[in-house]
Design an enzyme around this catalytic site. Structure first.
Site, mmCIF file in Angstrom:
data_model
loop_
_atom_site.group_PDB
_atom_site.id
_atom_site.type_symbol
_atom_site.label_atom_id
_atom_site.label_comp_id
_atom_site.label_asym_id
_atom_site.label_seq_id
_atom_site.Cartn_x
_atom_site.Cartn_y
_atom_site.Cartn_z
ATOM 1 N N CYS A 29 -64.320 -5.489 6.426
ATOM 2 C CA CYS A 29 -63.798 -5.840 7.746
ATOM 3 C C CYS A 29 -62.477 -6.596 7.611
ATOM 4 O O CYS A 29 -61.558 -6.402 8.399
ATOM 5 C CB CYS A 29 -64.797 -6.712 8.495
ATOM 6 N N CYS A 79 -86.793 4.525 -4.256
ATOM 7 C CA CYS A 79 -88.117 4.842 -3.700
ATOM 8 C C CYS A 79 -88.595 6.218 -4.131
ATOM 9 O O CYS A 79 -89.642 6.677 -3.671
ATOM 10 C CB CYS A 79 -88.086 4.754 -2.176
HETATM 11 ZN ZN ZN Z 1 -84.984 5.879 -1.404
#
Ligand code: ZN
Length: 349
Positions: free
Chosen positions: A286, A346
């Site tokens: 930003c 994951c």
């Molecule tokens: Zn993931």
């Protein structure tokens, strides 16, 4: 007898000065009483110790009976009072039964309580919810204020930064007078001033891996409004490990995006979508690229909205979807996001 009563008074007085709990003081008096009664029973008539403690057991027994009667009377009164309180709670109207809300809280959350999707039970869920917000900057500002206003019972806020003059063009939770103050304290003060019925926990720190794990374990939902990739991956990994939903927002100039990463509900995690951090310079911050003032207000508010929806289980949460808002043209669009089986965080492969 006078000597014993003086000793009892001394025990009570010294206990009071030392702030010993009343129960401990009563126990000490009980021991003293039993010792005196034993002296009267064990020693023969005329024994100096018997003489010193009154010479006869009768007054002590009478004193014991009086004390027992007073205690019994007080216990009975308390029991009657508790029963009356329980009955009056039973007869109160529906909203009061849904939680321990005061009249002021019921009135404050009335616009929620009348809604079908929230009602009394939803407001109670909000009160019991614990939400952790990473970053008290542009996205954190509206998210924290709306979470507090909505009555989210416990709100944690993590940030290691101080309020700077150049933040105030968009970070509306902070005030001009707060320049130089740690952002977590400035934000906590604003939230407490807005809603004294919620608990605010400021954490003045930059998250370490260990910190992220222990902090996130304490909360139900995490909002990430930070502007650095290192923290984003850290927070994502901790959320994935603990099966907690991560509401993530990001901003560039006129455009913002928001999604709910939640592999525990078969939605992708942050790293499914952003497998690795862009090379430095490819994703300007930003500070480098600029950001339009109201934009974090829009995206941060959507983040708070998603948190409320997850807590009260209303509507459809932005799991497996990313909402993109283009402020310059007043357009929104949604794109579908897929979980990756080879995700380093994951993935199942
Ligand atoms: Zn993931």
């Amino acid at each position: 007898m006078g000597a014993v009563l003086a000793a009892a008074a001394a025990i009570w007085g010294i206990g009071a000065v030392m702030k010993t709990p009343t129960s401990v003081r009563w126990t000490m008096l009980g021991v003293l009483y039993l010792a005196v009664v034993m002296m009267q029973l064990v020693f023969p008539d005329g024994h100096p110790l018997r003489e010193a403690t009154g010479g006869s057991i009768a007054p002590w027994l009478i004193l014991g009976v009086i004390v027992l009667l007073v205690f019994g009377y007080r216990k009975a009164l308390n029991w009657l009072r508790a029963r009356a309180d329980a009955q009056s709670e039973d007869t109160q109207d529906a909203p009061a039964k849904t939680g321990s809300f005061s009249e002021t809280e019921l009135n404050r959350y009335a616009r929620h309580i009348v809604m079908r999707e929230i009602g009394g039970p939803g407001q109670k869920k909000l009160k019991q919810a614990k939400v952790l917000v990473i970053g008290a900057g542009g996205l954190g500002s509206p998210a924290l204020l709306y979470l507090a206003a909505a009555g989210v019972g416990t709100i944690g806020v993590v940030d290691d930064d101080e309020v700077d003059n150049s933040n105030l063009q968009r970070q509306v939770i902070h005030q001009d007078a707060g320049i130089g103050m740690p952002k977590v304290h400035s934000a906590a003060a604003a939230m407490r001033a807005q809603n004294p019925f919620v608990e605010v926990r400021p954490y003045l720190r930059r998250l370490s891996e260990q910190d992220a794990q222990t902090l996130i374990a304490d909360y139900d939902i995490v909002l990430d409004g930070t502007d650095n990739f290192e923290t984003r991956y850290l927070v994502n990994a901790a959320c994935v490990a603990q099966g907690k939903p991560l509401i993530s927002g990001a901003l560039t100039q006129w455009e913002g995006q928001v999604s709910v990463f939640d592999p525990a509900h078969d939605a992708p995690c942050y790293q499914c979508i952003f497998p690795e951090a862009p090379a430095p310079g490819l994703s300007p911050s930003c500070a480098e690229a600029g950001v339009i003032g109201p934009l974090p207000g829009v995206i941060g508010s959507i983040m708070a909205m998603e948190a409320v929806k997850i807590i009260v289980r209303a509507g459809a949460v932005l799991r497996g979807e990313m909402l993109i808002y283009d402020g310059l043209y007043g357009e929104t669009r949604k794109i579908g996001l897929k979980r990756r089986s080879d995700c380093p965080c994951c993935g199942t492969k």
